[in-house]
Design a protein around this motif. Structure first.
Motif, PDB file in Angstrom:
ATOM      1  N   ALA A  49       0.826  -1.207   0.000  1.00  0.00           N
ATOM      2  CA  ALA A  49       0.000   0.000   0.000  1.00  0.00           C
ATOM      3  C   ALA A  49       0.860   1.256   0.000  1.00  0.00           C
ATOM      4  O   ALA A  49       0.558   2.240  -0.703  1.00  0.00           O
ATOM      5  CB  ALA A  49      -0.937  -0.003   1.198  1.00  0.00           C
ATOM      6  N   LEU A  50       1.923   1.264   0.771  1.00  0.00           N
ATOM      7  CA  LEU A  50       2.768   2.454   0.846  1.00  0.00           C
ATOM      8  C   LEU A  50       3.637   2.637  -0.390  1.00  0.00           C
ATOM      9  O   LEU A  50       4.072   3.743  -0.671  1.00  0.00           O
ATOM     10  CB  LEU A  50       3.638   2.382   2.108  1.00  0.00           C
ATOM     11  CG  LEU A  50       2.877   2.478   3.431  1.00  0.00           C
ATOM     12  CD1 LEU A  50       3.828   2.252   4.604  1.00  0.00           C
ATOM     13  CD2 LEU A  50       2.171   3.807   3.562  1.00  0.00           C
ATOM     14  N   ASN A  51       3.892   1.568  -1.131  1.00  0.00           N
ATOM     15  CA  ASN A  51       4.701   1.662  -2.338  1.00  0.00           C
ATOM     16  C   ASN A  51       3.853   1.718  -3.606  1.00  0.00           C
ATOM     17  O   ASN A  51       4.374   1.509  -4.700  1.00  0.00           O
ATOM     18  CB  ASN A  51       5.684   0.486  -2.413  1.00  0.00           C
ATOM     19  CG  ASN A  51       6.759   0.618  -1.373  1.00  0.00           C
ATOM     20  OD1 ASN A  51       7.190   1.706  -1.040  1.00  0.00           O
ATOM     21  ND2 ASN A  51       7.174  -0.525  -0.835  1.00  0.00           N
ATOM     22  N   GLY A  52       2.585   1.960  -3.482  1.00  0.00           N
ATOM     23  CA  GLY A  52       1.722   2.132  -4.636  1.00  0.00           C
ATOM     24  C   GLY A  52       1.358   0.832  -5.337  1.00  0.00           C
ATOM     25  O   GLY A  52       1.050   0.833  -6.513  1.00  0.00           O
ATOM     26  N   PHE A  53       1.396  -0.284  -4.643  1.00  0.00           N
ATOM     27  CA  PHE A  53       1.041  -1.592  -5.191  1.00  0.00           C
ATOM     28  C   PHE A  53       1.840  -1.942  -6.419  1.00  0.00           C
ATOM     29  O   PHE A  53       1.362  -2.585  -7.344  1.00  0.00           O
ATOM     30  CB  PHE A  53      -0.463  -1.662  -5.487  1.00  0.00           C
ATOM     31  CG  PHE A  53      -1.302  -1.668  -4.256  1.00  0.00           C
ATOM     32  CD1 PHE A  53      -1.470  -2.820  -3.523  1.00  0.00           C
ATOM     33  CD2 PHE A  53      -1.942  -0.503  -3.834  1.00  0.00           C
ATOM     34  CE1 PHE A  53      -2.260  -2.825  -2.385  1.00  0.00           C
ATOM     35  CE2 PHE A  53      -2.735  -0.508  -2.708  1.00  0.00           C
ATOM     36  CZ  PHE A  53      -2.888  -1.666  -1.967  1.00  0.00           C
ATOM     37  N   GLU A  54       3.110  -1.517  -6.459  1.00  0.00           N
ATOM     38  CA  GLU A  54       3.977  -1.850  -7.584  1.00  0.00           C
ATOM     39  C   GLU A  54       4.585  -3.228  -7.345  1.00  0.00           C
ATOM     40  O   GLU A  54       5.043  -3.546  -6.256  1.00  0.00           O
ATOM     41  CB  GLU A  54       5.103  -0.823  -7.719  1.00  0.00           C
ATOM     42  CG  GLU A  54       4.584   0.550  -8.104  1.00  0.00           C
ATOM     43  CD  GLU A  54       5.708   1.562  -8.173  1.00  0.00           C
ATOM     44  OE1 GLU A  54       6.887   1.167  -8.106  1.00  0.00           O
ATOM     45  OE2 GLU A  54       5.405   2.760  -8.278  1.00  0.00           O
ATOM     46  N   PHE A  55       4.580  -4.025  -8.400  1.00  0.00           N
ATOM     47  CA  PHE A  55       5.095  -5.394  -8.260  1.00  0.00           C
ATOM     48  C   PHE A  55       6.436  -5.487  -8.906  1.00  0.00           C
ATOM     49  O   PHE A  55       6.861  -5.491  -9.858  1.00  0.00           O
ATOM     50  CB  PHE A  55       4.122  -6.398  -8.863  1.00  0.00           C
ATOM     51  CG  PHE A  55       2.890  -6.537  -8.018  1.00  0.00           C
ATOM     52  CD1 PHE A  55       2.869  -7.370  -6.913  1.00  0.00           C
ATOM     53  CD2 PHE A  55       1.746  -5.799  -8.318  1.00  0.00           C
ATOM     54  CE1 PHE A  55       1.743  -7.499  -6.135  1.00  0.00           C
ATOM     55  CE2 PHE A  55       0.625  -5.925  -7.534  1.00  0.00           C
ATOM     56  CZ  PHE A  55       0.621  -6.759  -6.445  1.00  0.00           C
TER      57      PHE A  55
END
Length: 55
Positions: A49-55
């Protein structure tokens, strides 16, 4: 702080006078394992959530 004390009392009272002792040990280990898995899931969700949901 009272809530944590209440949960601690519930936890310790749940295992009073339980037989056989090996079952109590297994249940206590399992409850710690479940708590760790829950904390890991919350950490993973918050990290995503804090990293923008980047995978």
């Amino acid at each position: 702080m009272g809530t944590l004390t209440h949960f601690k009392n519930l936890y310790t009272d749940a295992f009073d006078n339980c037989k056989p002792e090996i079952a109590v040990i297994i249940l206590k280990v399992y409850s710690v394992f479940c708590a760790l898995m829950l904390l890991m899931a919350v950490y993973a969700f918050m990290d995503r959530a804090l990293n923008g949901f980047e995978f």
